[in-house]
Design a protein around this motif. Sequence first.
Motif, PDB file in Angstrom:
ATOM      1  N   ALA A 263      -5.173   4.202  13.984  1.00 42.37           N
ATOM      2  CA  ALA A 263      -4.567   4.197  12.558  1.00 42.37           C
ATOM      3  C   ALA A 263      -3.247   3.799  12.669  1.00 42.37           C
ATOM      4  CB  ALA A 263      -5.147   5.559  11.822  1.00 42.37           C
ATOM      5  N   ILE A 264      -2.283   4.572  13.471  1.00 47.70           N
ATOM      6  CA  ILE A 264      -0.752   4.524  13.533  1.00 47.70           C
ATOM      7  C   ILE A 264      -0.782   3.227  14.256  1.00 47.70           C
ATOM      8  CG2 ILE A 264       1.187   5.442  14.683  1.00 47.70           C
ATOM      9  CD1 ILE A 264       0.033   8.092  14.444  1.00 47.70           C
TER      10      ILE A 264
ATOM     11  N   THR B 127       0.171   4.654  -0.494  1.00 52.37           N
ATOM     12  CA  THR B 127      -1.221   4.630  -0.744  1.00 52.37           C
ATOM     13  C   THR B 127      -2.028   4.152   0.334  1.00 52.37           C
ATOM     14  OG1 THR B 127      -1.715   2.913  -1.922  1.00 52.37           O
ATOM     15  CG2 THR B 127      -0.489   4.612  -3.082  1.00 52.37           C
ATOM     16  N   GLY B 128      -3.218   4.330   0.464  1.00 57.59           N
ATOM     17  CA  GLY B 128      -4.443   3.916   1.133  1.00 57.59           C
ATOM     18  C   GLY B 128      -4.925   2.735   0.294  1.00 57.59           C
TER      19      GLY B 128
ATOM     20  N   ASP C 273       2.003   0.234   2.244  1.00 57.29           N
ATOM     21  CA  ASP C 273       0.313   0.196   2.508  1.00 57.29           C
ATOM     22  C   ASP C 273       0.012   1.057   3.759  1.00 57.29           C
ATOM     23  OD1 ASP C 273      -2.205  -0.154   2.964  1.00 57.29           O
ATOM     24  OD2 ASP C 273      -1.892  -2.110   3.123  1.00 57.29           O
ATOM     25  N   ALA C 274      -0.348   2.347   3.305  1.00 57.06           N
ATOM     26  CA  ALA C 274      -0.996   3.524   4.675  1.00 57.06           C
ATOM     27  C   ALA C 274      -2.225   3.361   4.750  1.00 57.06           C
ATOM     28  CB  ALA C 274      -0.489   4.702   4.257  1.00 57.06           C
ATOM     29  N   THR C 275      -3.078   2.099   4.826  1.00 60.39           N
ATOM     30  CA  THR C 275      -4.515   2.190   4.667  1.00 60.39           C
ATOM     31  C   THR C 275      -4.928   2.529   5.972  1.00 60.39           C
ATOM     32  OG1 THR C 275      -4.453   0.520   2.995  1.00 60.39           O
ATOM     33  CG2 THR C 275      -6.376   0.707   4.263  1.00 60.39           C
ATOM     34  N   VAL C 276      -5.913   3.266   6.132  1.00 60.86           N
ATOM     35  CA  VAL C 276      -6.546   3.440   7.592  1.00 60.86           C
ATOM     36  C   VAL C 276      -8.212   2.922   7.290  1.00 60.86           C
ATOM     37  CG1 VAL C 276      -5.253   5.359   8.122  1.00 60.86           C
ATOM     38  CG2 VAL C 276      -7.409   5.995   6.765  1.00 60.86           C
TER      39      VAL C 276
ATOM     40  N   ALA D 267       0.280   8.746   6.909  1.00 61.56           N
ATOM     41  CA  ALA D 267       1.450   8.921   6.215  1.00 61.56           C
ATOM     42  C   ALA D 267       2.392   9.754   6.744  1.00 61.56           C
ATOM     43  CB  ALA D 267       0.784   9.674   4.769  1.00 61.56           C
ATOM     44  N   LEU D 268       2.023  10.733   7.558  1.00 64.07           N
ATOM     45  CA  LEU D 268       3.137  11.570   8.303  1.00 64.07           C
ATOM     46  C   LEU D 268       4.078  10.357   9.091  1.00 64.07           C
ATOM     47  CD1 LEU D 268       4.554  14.175   8.684  1.00 64.07           C
ATOM     48  CD2 LEU D 268       2.830  14.566  10.596  1.00 64.07           C
TER      49      LEU D 268
END
Length: 326
Positions: free
Chosen positions: A23-24, A127-128, A143-146, A164-165
């Motif tokens: 994800a990262i 947000t995701g 955009d923090a979508t996973v 997000a972190l």
Amino acid sequence: MEQAHTPSRLELARGVLRIEADAILKLADRLNGEFLAAIDILLACSGRVVITGIGKSGHIARKIAATMASTGTPAFFVHPAEAAHGDLGMITDRDVLIALSNSGESDEVIALLPALKRKGVTLIAMTGRPGSTLAREADIHLDATVEKEACPLGLAPTASTTAALALGDALAVTLLDARNFRQEDFALSHPGGSLGRRLLVHVTDIMHAGDAFPAVKSGTTLKHALLEMSHKGLGMTAVLHADGTLAGIYTDGDLRRTLDQSENLSGLIIDDVMHRTPRTIAATRLAAEAVKLMEQYKINGLIVTDEDGHAIGALNMHDLMRAGVV
């Protein structure tokens, strides 16, 4: 038989780490001009960076605020529910608000939007869901979508909070670099930590000066010098010229060598047995530099000098240990 098909605990744990790491990595590839625009806004902010979020996003928001605050970007966390009941008064039009919500539809955060817009607060959303209410209403959307959560049930925020972190850390570190934030600046925010002690404590803060400084004049008898050493308790004494500059040093180690070499001490003067080229350190230097000198030359004490070369104090390894520098 069913148990044989159940993944082992190690397999499950490794799967969690792989999902979150993936994800990262995907988040890193997705960074674009919106991220740079957010950095420009945060650098231009003349107030404070206010960060908010509810639930697990709130925990991440607190950590991001703490990281920014300790790396040169004044920031604090505001709980959205408390903001709706008075804490919104802490936010001004000079501030920038970063709002975290994986769904982008958190009621407590969305409820703040009308008031924030009336105040003229710049809003950065993380947000995701790029199509969510929070993303649409924000000035900048990150955009923090996973693709999926690491939770096998797909319920507990795991990969999404990790992303997000990490995105918050990316903001903080990029801002740190843009502000030319240094180790010394970090130490000012952490005076109680080991780094703070290494970078903030100076020799002058811990040296023995004035009446506590063991010193005798050149030409003094060895007996008098030993009394000075015993009285001041540092295991050494400076030997000074008439003008206050350093002539030499005499230590406990020198005394042992003197006893080995001389049967009669009564006729000796300090100049006969002192060490004439002692190591010194300026009062303005960091205490950590004194540690380095002592370790390099395998000595336990240093004479402290001022800018004119006058001996004004002394310190030993015990002083550095008490100050927490070692």
